[in-house]
Design a protein around this motif. Sequence first.
Motif, mmCIF file in Angstrom:
data_model
loop_
_atom_site.group_PDB
_atom_site.id
_atom_site.type_symbol
_atom_site.label_atom_id
_atom_site.label_comp_id
_atom_site.label_asym_id
_atom_site.label_seq_id
_atom_site.Cartn_x
_atom_site.Cartn_y
_atom_site.Cartn_z
ATOM 1 N N LYS A 194 0.077 14.913 67.736
ATOM 2 C CA LYS A 194 -0.589 15.613 66.636
ATOM 3 C C LYS A 194 0.158 16.845 66.149
ATOM 4 O O LYS A 194 -0.139 17.365 65.076
ATOM 5 C CB LYS A 194 -2.006 15.997 67.055
ATOM 6 N N SER A 195 1.121 17.328 66.933
ATOM 7 C CA SER A 195 1.903 18.507 66.543
ATOM 8 C C SER A 195 3.382 18.187 66.685
ATOM 9 O O SER A 195 3.857 17.902 67.790
ATOM 10 C CB SER A 195 1.544 19.716 67.415
ATOM 11 N N ILE A 196 4.110 18.237 65.559
ATOM 12 C CA ILE A 196 5.513 17.813 65.524
ATOM 13 C C ILE A 196 6.348 18.868 64.813
ATOM 14 O O ILE A 196 5.952 19.382 63.756
ATOM 15 C CB ILE A 196 5.667 16.463 64.798
ATOM 16 N N CYS A 197 7.499 19.177 65.373
ATOM 17 C CA CYS A 197 8.472 20.067 64.740
ATOM 18 C C CYS A 197 9.674 19.237 64.314
ATOM 19 O O CYS A 197 10.269 18.538 65.135
ATOM 20 C CB CYS A 197 8.907 21.167 65.713
ATOM 21 N N LEU A 198 10.038 19.308 63.038
ATOM 22 C CA LEU A 198 11.193 18.584 62.508
ATOM 23 C C LEU A 198 12.336 19.561 62.274
ATOM 24 O O LEU A 198 12.156 20.594 61.620
ATOM 25 C CB LEU A 198 10.833 17.884 61.195
ATOM 26 N N LYS A 208 14.003 2.466 67.354
ATOM 27 C CA LYS A 208 13.108 1.373 67.724
ATOM 28 C C LYS A 208 11.823 1.948 68.308
ATOM 29 O O LYS A 208 11.854 2.927 69.056
ATOM 30 C CB LYS A 208 13.775 0.443 68.735
ATOM 31 N N PHE A 209 10.718 1.320 67.954
ATOM 32 C CA PHE A 209 9.419 1.786 68.431
ATOM 33 C C PHE A 209 9.334 1.693 69.953
ATOM 34 O O PHE A 209 8.792 2.582 70.612
ATOM 35 C CB PHE A 209 8.306 0.960 67.782
ATOM 36 N N GLY A 210 9.879 0.616 70.519
ATOM 37 C CA GLY A 210 9.851 0.455 71.964
ATOM 38 C C GLY A 210 10.597 1.558 72.688
ATOM 39 O O GLY A 210 10.157 2.050 73.731
ATOM 40 N N ILE A 224 2.764 1.811 57.249
ATOM 41 C CA ILE A 224 4.052 1.607 56.599
ATOM 42 C C ILE A 224 4.480 0.153 56.768
ATOM 43 O O ILE A 224 4.363 -0.427 57.836
ATOM 44 C CB ILE A 224 5.116 2.543 57.197
ATOM 45 N N GLU A 225 4.969 -0.420 55.696
ATOM 46 C CA GLU A 225 5.353 -1.831 55.711
ATOM 47 C C GLU A 225 6.382 -2.090 56.803
ATOM 48 O O GLU A 225 7.376 -1.389 56.928
ATOM 49 C CB GLU A 225 5.935 -2.218 54.358
ATOM 50 N N GLY A 226 6.118 -3.121 57.603
ATOM 51 C CA GLY A 226 7.037 -3.478 58.686
ATOM 52 C C GLY A 226 6.587 -2.948 60.024
ATOM 53 O O GLY A 226 7.121 -3.335 61.053
ATOM 54 N N SER A 227 5.608 -2.017 60.028
ATOM 55 C CA SER A 227 5.125 -1.478 61.289
ATOM 56 C C SER A 227 3.818 -2.158 61.652
ATOM 57 O O SER A 227 3.036 -2.534 60.785
ATOM 58 C CB SER A 227 4.905 0.037 61.174
ATOM 59 N N ASP A 228 3.575 -2.265 62.943
ATOM 60 C CA ASP A 228 2.354 -2.907 63.409
ATOM 61 C C ASP A 228 1.891 -2.246 64.700
ATOM 62 O O ASP A 228 1.721 -2.891 65.720
ATOM 63 C CB ASP A 228 2.587 -4.403 63.621
ATOM 64 N N HIS A 229 1.745 -0.924 64.609
ATOM 65 C CA HIS A 229 1.492 -0.172 65.837
ATOM 66 C C HIS A 229 0.278 0.741 65.712
ATOM 67 O O HIS A 229 0.247 1.819 66.290
ATOM 68 C CB HIS A 229 2.728 0.656 66.205
ATOM 69 N N GLY A 230 -0.703 0.393 64.913
ATOM 70 C CA GLY A 230 -1.918 1.191 64.862
ATOM 71 C C GLY A 230 -2.037 2.001 63.597
ATOM 72 O O GLY A 230 -1.249 1.869 62.668
ATOM 73 N N THR A 231 -3.052 2.835 63.542
ATOM 74 C CA THR A 231 -3.319 3.653 62.365
ATOM 75 C C THR A 231 -3.056 5.115 62.680
ATOM 76 O O THR A 231 -2.970 5.518 63.843
ATOM 77 C CB THR A 231 -4.778 3.487 61.914
ATOM 78 N N LEU A 232 -2.976 5.920 61.640
ATOM 79 C CA LEU A 232 -2.693 7.329 61.802
ATOM 80 C C LEU A 232 -3.953 8.114 62.136
ATOM 81 O O LEU A 232 -5.047 7.759 61.696
ATOM 82 C CB LEU A 232 -2.095 7.890 60.502
ATOM 83 N N PRO A 233 -3.839 9.192 62.889
ATOM 84 C CA PRO A 233 -4.990 10.056 63.100
ATOM 85 C C PRO A 233 -5.311 10.819 61.820
ATOM 86 O O PRO A 233 -4.589 10.730 60.837
ATOM 87 C CB PRO A 233 -4.505 10.998 64.217
ATOM 88 N N GLU A 234 -6.387 11.587 61.859
ATOM 89 C CA GLU A 234 -6.820 12.264 60.646
ATOM 90 C C GLU A 234 -5.831 13.329 60.194
ATOM 91 O O GLU A 234 -5.658 13.551 59.003
ATOM 92 C CB GLU A 234 -8.199 12.897 60.886
ATOM 93 N N HIS A 235 -5.182 14.009 61.116
ATOM 94 C CA HIS A 235 -4.326 15.126 60.723
ATOM 95 C C HIS A 235 -3.151 15.266 61.684
ATOM 96 O O HIS A 235 -3.301 15.102 62.898
ATOM 97 C CB HIS A 235 -5.139 16.416 60.702
ATOM 98 N N HIS A 261 5.232 8.234 61.379
ATOM 99 C CA HIS A 261 4.105 7.302 61.490
ATOM 100 C C HIS A 261 3.999 6.766 62.909
ATOM 101 O O HIS A 261 2.893 6.679 63.468
ATOM 102 C CB HIS A 261 4.273 6.161 60.495
ATOM 103 N N TRP A 262 5.107 6.396 63.499
ATOM 104 C CA TRP A 262 5.112 5.910 64.876
ATOM 105 C C TRP A 262 4.566 6.972 65.828
ATOM 106 O O TRP A 262 3.723 6.691 66.687
ATOM 107 C CB TRP A 262 6.519 5.516 65.292
ATOM 108 N N LEU A 263 5.064 8.209 65.682
ATOM 109 C CA LEU A 263 4.631 9.292 66.562
ATOM 110 C C LEU A 263 3.137 9.562 66.410
ATOM 111 O O LEU A 263 2.424 9.768 67.393
ATOM 112 C CB LEU A 263 5.429 10.571 66.252
ATOM 113 N N ALA A 264 2.673 9.548 65.159
ATOM 114 C CA ALA A 264 1.251 9.788 64.913
ATOM 115 C C ALA A 264 0.396 8.666 65.476
ATOM 116 O O ALA A 264 -0.695 8.898 66.005
ATOM 117 C CB ALA A 264 1.006 9.949 63.420
ATOM 118 N N SER A 265 0.880 7.423 65.366
ATOM 119 C CA SER A 265 0.116 6.290 65.888
ATOM 120 C C SER A 265 0.032 6.313 67.408
ATOM 121 O O SER A 265 -0.923 5.811 67.997
ATOM 122 C CB SER A 265 0.757 4.975 65.423
#
Length: 266
Positions: free
Chosen positions: A114-118, A246-248, A144-155, A106-110
């Motif tokens: 847009k392209s992530i390999c896990l 940490k998001f920072g 996600i509860e506890g996060s405050d860093h924007g919204t997710l992109p469409e895909h 969620h953090w990465l998407a916010s």
Amino acid sequence: MKEMKCINLLMAESNSFTKDSTLPNHRLQFLPCGNLGLHLIWLILHLIINVWYSVLGIAHKVESTLISSRLLKSYNAININKVRYLAVVIESEEARQTSKVLELLHWLASIGIKSICLYDREGVLKNSQEAIIEGLNKSQESIIEGSDHGTLPEHVDLEFVSFADSKPAVAKAANLLFVKHYASTKPGKPNITESDMSEALQAAGYGGREPDLLLVYGPVRCHMGFPAWRIRYTEIVHMGPLKSMKFGSLIKAIHKFTKVHQNYGQ
């Protein structure tokens, strides 16, 4: 005469015993003091190192909080176009924490990735990909509860990789190279180049995209078996344990990468 010889023999043995017995006494006088001094020095060094790392930890937490709060304006603008493909390596035991993985995604998407390999070595993430994708889709409309860093992109495009993917890749690529270079009737020693290996991996279906940046979450500072042929020019950053992410710190790592000039050579 026999009695004199016996007396002299006893005196000689007594003198030798006295000389030998005094040596340990001298050692007992000096060794404990030396050991105590070395132990004291070790304790002082250990204390200094602990204090130093504690100060660094506090500084990193403060910096991360300031970045998350957007108080450090230099981190607010990130040229996210330089991170076209991002890889995340997670230690397999920590990869079982699906909620933390979802929060990280969620953090990465916010941020705009847009392209992530896990990747994890044992394939925990790969086995949980349905739950991860479902959880990520559900969080597109609610943060996600506890996060405050924007919204997710469409895909968000996700790729799941494990160490097991490397074995068949290498075997199939080696077989293709053998057929092409060694099994032919051409005389002489074949000259296999890096491009030949890349073509063989592509032909075997294991080429894959090369990440621009690879973030490692875990106790060790290595890529944990991530396919080596896919990280030839990849920047690798160790992020520490997943449970203390940490998001920072994430913003800082990506921002630092976007400021780096890479020389690829000729």
